[in-house]
Design an enzyme around this catalytic site. Sequence first.
Site, PDB file in Angstrom:
ATOM      1  CG  ASN A  22      -2.053   1.416   1.309  1.00 44.58           C
ATOM      2  OD1 ASN A  22      -2.067   1.953   0.735  1.00 44.58           O
ATOM      3  ND2 ASN A  22      -2.330   1.965   2.495  1.00 44.58           N
ATOM      4  CD1 TRP A  23       3.492   0.881  -2.920  1.00 39.24           C
ATOM      5  CD2 TRP A  23       3.555   2.574  -4.429  1.00 39.24           C
ATOM      6  NE1 TRP A  23       4.215   0.450  -4.047  1.00 39.24           N
ATOM      7  CE2 TRP A  23       3.724   1.526  -4.879  1.00 39.24           C
ATOM      8  CE3 TRP A  23       3.374   3.523  -5.833  1.00 39.24           C
ATOM      9  CZ2 TRP A  23       4.654   0.436  -6.139  1.00 39.24           C
ATOM     10  CZ3 TRP A  23       4.232   3.331  -7.151  1.00 39.24           C
ATOM     11  CH2 TRP A  23       4.436   2.452  -7.642  1.00 39.24           C
ATOM     12  CE  LYS A  24      -0.480   3.292   4.379  1.00 36.82           C
ATOM     13  NZ  LYS A  24      -0.476   3.828   5.869  1.00 36.82           N
ATOM     14  CG  HIS A  28      -6.209   2.062   5.133  1.00 31.84           C
ATOM     15  ND1 HIS A  28      -5.631   3.332   5.804  1.00 31.84           N
ATOM     16  CD2 HIS A  28      -5.229   1.095   5.155  1.00 31.84           C
ATOM     17  CE1 HIS A  28      -4.075   2.298   6.498  1.00 31.84           C
ATOM     18  NE2 HIS A  28      -3.779   1.530   6.267  1.00 31.84           N
ATOM     19  CD  GLU A  83      -3.190   5.441   6.973  1.00 33.02           C
ATOM     20  OE1 GLU A  83      -3.039   5.801   5.883  1.00 33.02           O
ATOM     21  OE2 GLU A  83      -2.255   5.742   7.211  1.00 33.02           O
ATOM     22  CD  GLU A 120      -3.012  -2.512   7.191  1.00 25.06           C
ATOM     23  OE1 GLU A 120      -3.187  -2.389   6.819  1.00 25.06           O
ATOM     24  OE2 GLU A 120      -4.300  -1.597   7.033  1.00 25.06           O
ATOM     25  N   GLY A 162       2.513   1.917  10.792  1.00 22.83           N
ATOM     26  CA  GLY A 162       3.983   3.330  10.958  1.00 22.83           C
ATOM     27  C   GLY A 162       3.870   3.958  11.647  1.00 22.83           C
ATOM     28  CB  SER A 175       4.866  -1.610  12.254  1.00 20.87           C
ATOM     29  OG  SER A 175       4.680  -0.720  12.408  1.00 20.87           O
ATOM     30  N   GLY A 192       2.737  -1.180   4.094  1.00 21.70           N
ATOM     31  CA  GLY A 192       3.033   0.061   3.965  1.00 21.70           C
ATOM     32  C   GLY A 192       3.960   0.428   3.895  1.00 21.70           C
ATOM     33  N   GLY A 193       5.122   1.266   5.284  1.00 24.75           N
ATOM     34  CA  GLY A 193       5.994   2.198   4.322  1.00 24.75           C
ATOM     35  C   GLY A 193       7.004   0.581   4.120  1.00 24.75           C
TER      36      GLY A 193
END
Length: 253
Positions: free
Chosen positions: A9-11, A96, A98, A168, A174, A213, A234-235
């Site tokens: 997930n590049w966000k 998600h 966010e 999640e 993150g 994470s 993610g990251g």
Amino acid sequence: MRQMMVAGNWKMHGSVAFTRDMIQTLTASVTVNEAVTLLVCPPMLYLTQAIQAASNTSLSVGAQNCAQIQTTGAYTGEVSATMLADVGCQYVIIGHSERRALYGETDAVVAEKTKVALAAGVKPIVCVGETLAEREAGQAETIIATQLDAVSKVIGAAGWANAIIAYEPVWAIGTGKTATPEQAQEIHAFIRHQLAKLDAHMAEAITILYGGSVKPDNAVTIFSQPDVDGGLIGGASLNSDDFAKIYAAAVAH
Ligand code: PGA
């Protein structure tokens, strides 16, 4: 055997150059194993570019969101699931944390988006998870059951049979704080148990990803849990080396 998946997930990260380089590197350096789907979810604007770059490779491409309305209409700024399908997008992340926290997506909105994605033939990756306060109050399972029930009411067991779930925990996204493999397993088993009330066969077959994470150094132990079928990353998905290592951990598990 359940299908496994490692999804990036590049966000809101990336650019034309980043998309080109990342897809080139991943398709050249990762040998995709059929048992583990390799997926990247770039920002909407780079979807078509990513899909074209990944065509004739084993890399799949997904979106990070879609509109609540399936097809077309006067909804400025929105992109429908039908449009995602039109450009060859195979998956879409729905709900998600966010989007729930920052864009007001309620359980009902998440359910509706899941329904329209299914109707358009785009496989939804439905995200669920509790906040730290909810976990500390002992409410993690209640929250997740509520999130699942809202979607179940709208799509039923037949809908879940064509969907993926990502657990999640909000407190792990993150933050560098990962759920322990045992914490992840406990909730994944709980999710499967909840779905089994609708249909035991579907519950056994559905892919449930862990997200929050996940890094190359913790991926192996997380993926080795019996009810964890891969990860939503993610990251670490923004670094091709790390993402490839996480993919390798899923293949090796
Ligand atoms: P993270 O994000 O891997 O950076 O924690 C996961 C996610 O939000 O999907």
